[in-house]
Design a protein around this motif. Structure first.
Motif, PDB file in Angstrom:
ATOM      1  N   PHE A  94      -6.658  -7.142   8.103  1.00 60.17           N
ATOM      2  CA  PHE A  94      -6.528  -7.160   9.559  1.00 60.17           C
ATOM      3  C   PHE A  94      -6.218  -5.752  10.056  1.00 60.17           C
ATOM      4  N   GLY A  95      -7.277  -5.000  10.362  1.00 56.83           N
ATOM      5  CA  GLY A  95      -7.088  -3.622  10.780  1.00 56.83           C
ATOM      6  C   GLY A  95      -6.717  -2.723   9.619  1.00 56.83           C
ATOM      7  N   LYS A  96      -7.360  -2.939   8.474  1.00 60.04           N
ATOM      8  CA  LYS A  96      -7.107  -2.128   7.283  1.00 60.04           C
ATOM      9  C   LYS A  96      -8.414  -1.858   6.535  1.00 60.04           C
ATOM     10  N   THR A  97      -8.505  -0.683   5.945  1.00 59.31           N
ATOM     11  CA  THR A  97      -9.614  -0.374   5.050  1.00 59.31           C
ATOM     12  C   THR A  97      -9.311  -0.929   3.658  1.00 59.31           C
ATOM     13  N   VAL A  98     -10.279  -0.825   2.760  1.00 53.36           N
ATOM     14  CA  VAL A  98     -10.045  -1.222   1.366  1.00 53.36           C
ATOM     15  C   VAL A  98      -8.839  -0.472   0.803  1.00 53.36           C
ATOM     16  N   GLU A  99      -8.770   0.835   1.049  1.00 58.60           N
ATOM     17  CA  GLU A  99      -7.664   1.636   0.523  1.00 58.60           C
ATOM     18  C   GLU A  99      -6.322   1.190   1.099  1.00 58.60           C
ATOM     19  N   HIS A 100      -6.299   0.868   2.392  1.00 62.54           N
ATOM     20  CA  HIS A 100      -5.057   0.362   2.997  1.00 62.54           C
ATOM     21  C   HIS A 100      -4.632  -0.956   2.347  1.00 62.54           C
ATOM     22  N   ASN A 101      -5.594  -1.852   2.141  1.00 64.84           N
ATOM     23  CA  ASN A 101      -5.278  -3.139   1.524  1.00 64.84           C
ATOM     24  C   ASN A 101      -4.699  -2.957   0.124  1.00 64.84           C
ATOM     25  N   LEU A 102      -5.322  -2.100  -0.667  1.00 70.21           N
ATOM     26  CA  LEU A 102      -4.849  -1.886  -2.037  1.00 70.21           C
ATOM     27  C   LEU A 102      -3.473  -1.221  -2.038  1.00 70.21           C
ATOM     28  N   ALA A 103      -3.238  -0.306  -1.111  1.00 68.28           N
ATOM     29  CA  ALA A 103      -1.922   0.335  -1.024  1.00 68.28           C
ATOM     30  C   ALA A 103      -0.839  -0.688  -0.702  1.00 68.28           C
ATOM     31  N   LEU A 104      -1.135  -1.607   0.205  1.00 67.88           N
ATOM     32  CA  LEU A 104      -0.160  -2.643   0.555  1.00 67.88           C
ATOM     33  C   LEU A 104       0.101  -3.582  -0.622  1.00 67.88           C
ATOM     34  N   LEU A 105      -0.939  -3.935  -1.349  1.00 69.80           N
ATOM     35  CA  LEU A 105      -0.745  -4.797  -2.516  1.00 69.80           C
ATOM     36  C   LEU A 105       0.103  -4.103  -3.579  1.00 69.80           C
ATOM     37  N   ARG A 106      -0.125  -2.814  -3.785  1.00 68.42           N
ATOM     38  CA  ARG A 106       0.691  -2.080  -4.758  1.00 68.42           C
ATOM     39  C   ARG A 106       2.151  -2.015  -4.330  1.00 68.42           C
ATOM     40  N   ALA A 107       2.390  -2.052  -3.023  1.00 72.06           N
ATOM     41  CA  ALA A 107       3.740  -1.820  -2.492  1.00 72.06           C
ATOM     42  C   ALA A 107       4.424  -3.097  -2.001  1.00 72.06           C
ATOM     43  N   LEU A 108       3.955  -4.258  -2.428  1.00 72.52           N
ATOM     44  CA  LEU A 108       4.544  -5.500  -1.917  1.00 72.52           C
ATOM     45  C   LEU A 108       6.059  -5.543  -2.090  1.00 72.52           C
ATOM     46  N   ALA A 109       6.528  -5.049  -3.222  1.00 71.27           N
ATOM     47  CA  ALA A 109       7.976  -5.092  -3.476  1.00 71.27           C
ATOM     48  C   ALA A 109       8.752  -4.249  -2.470  1.00 71.27           C
ATOM     49  N   ASN A 110       8.079  -3.296  -1.816  1.00 69.96           N
ATOM     50  CA  ASN A 110       8.746  -2.438  -0.822  1.00 69.96           C
ATOM     51  C   ASN A 110       8.642  -2.983   0.597  1.00 69.96           C
ATOM     52  N   LEU A 111       8.023  -4.142   0.749  1.00 66.79           N
ATOM     53  CA  LEU A 111       7.839  -4.712   2.080  1.00 66.79           C
ATOM     54  C   LEU A 111       8.822  -5.830   2.388  1.00 66.79           C
ATOM     55  N   ASN A 112       9.750  -6.039   1.482  1.00 69.85           N
ATOM     56  CA  ASN A 112      10.782  -7.048   1.731  1.00 69.85           C
ATOM     57  C   ASN A 112      11.741  -6.526   2.795  1.00 69.85           C
ATOM     58  N   VAL A 113      11.843  -7.242   3.894  1.00 72.19           N
ATOM     59  CA  VAL A 113      12.706  -6.843   5.015  1.00 72.19           C
ATOM     60  C   VAL A 113      13.679  -7.974   5.329  1.00 72.19           C
TER      61      VAL A 113
END
Length: 285
Positions: A192-211
């Protein structure tokens, strides 16, 4: 970890949950028209529940890139009767996938427990009030732009940091508006408003998205970035990579997984949890 909904609290402390996708739309990107009508929709929901879905997510407006907007009355007509029919026979969690407060209100009246809003409760100024008054669970997703424009030219300086900041702002704002923090979960909005690279970066960083200790919901099922990574335009080629991402994401801490094909993704969750926990989390669906 608990997720509070309109009727219950979902225990996400040890076992992840599958949210089965039920589109009642004619134009969704992978299953448009397949479950139109109450009878067909409820039959598909029954199968997903038998396959292990703990939540059924019902949507009446496609959010694929470039999709047209659906009138409120039409969206309600597509979703509320399905929710009412499913609620009459099932006590599990039902989610309404909408950005419109009137649609959410009708769905909650029909028996839904959760509002899953791809705009993060920002598109409709009445959505916060509806959620506060109902005490429903809220899935807050990040999206850059809107479904009609989001994939034109997605741009971030740091996609992970920006998505995390959005979650932090939304948590503070929604709690201040009267929504229980325990009722909130977050979705990074893959695709949703992300490129392939953005999507992969978010998947790699899931553990850092806990809020705020709130659970993460992940929706990657059959999305186009998978095809681009694989160099394939065949929708069928996205099924097993979705399962692989489900296993990876569960290890990274995502506890709710929104998918089309419930059984293999449930199996992936239970197998991953058996490895992580050293116990028997065998699939029994």
């Amino acid at each position: 970890m608990w997720w509070k909904t309109a009727r219950t609290r979902l225990d996400l402390g040890q076992r992840g949950m599958i949210m089965g996708i039920l589109n009642t739309t004619p134009d969704s990107f992978s299953d448009g028209g397949s479950h139109a009508g109450v009878e067909a929709a409820v039959a598909h929901a029954r199968q997903m529940i038998a396959d292990g879905a703990a939540i059924i997510d019902i949507g009446g407006e496609s959010t694929r890139p470039g999709a047209g907007e659906v009138a409120v009355a039409e969206e309600i007509a597509r979703t509320a009767p399905v929710i009412a029919a499913l609620r009459a026979e099932w006590a599990g969690a039902i989610s309404i996938d909408t950005m419109k407060a009137s649609v959410a209100a009708a769905a909650l009246e029909a028996g839904a427990d959760i509002v899953n809003d791809v705009s993060g409760l920002t598109a409709d100024p009445d959505m916060e009030r509806v959620c506060v008054e109902s005490g429903c669970g809220v899935a807050v997703m990040h999206m850059q732009g809107d479904p009609r424009t989001m994939q034109v030219a997605p741009d971030y300086e740091d996609v992970v940091a920006e998505v995390r900041r959005f979650f932090e702002e939304r948590l503070l704002s929604l709690v201040a508006a009267g929504i229980d923090a325990e009722a909130i979960c977050f979705d990074p909005g893959i695709g949703f408003g992300k490129t392939v690279e953005h999507n992969l970066a978010l998947l790699r960083a899931l553990a850092n998205l806990n809020v705020g200790g709130r659970p993460l919901l992940l929706g990657v099922s059959r999305k186009s970035f998978i095809g681009r990574v694989l160099g394939s335009t065949d929708l069928a080629d996205r099924s097993w990579p979705t399962v692989a991402i489900t296993a990876w994401a569960r290890e990274a801490g995502a506890m709710i997984h929104r998918v089309h094909e419930v059984r293999p993704n449930t199996q992936a969750l239970r197998m991953t949890e058996a490895i992580l926990q050293g116990g028997n989390s065998a699939f029994s669906g």
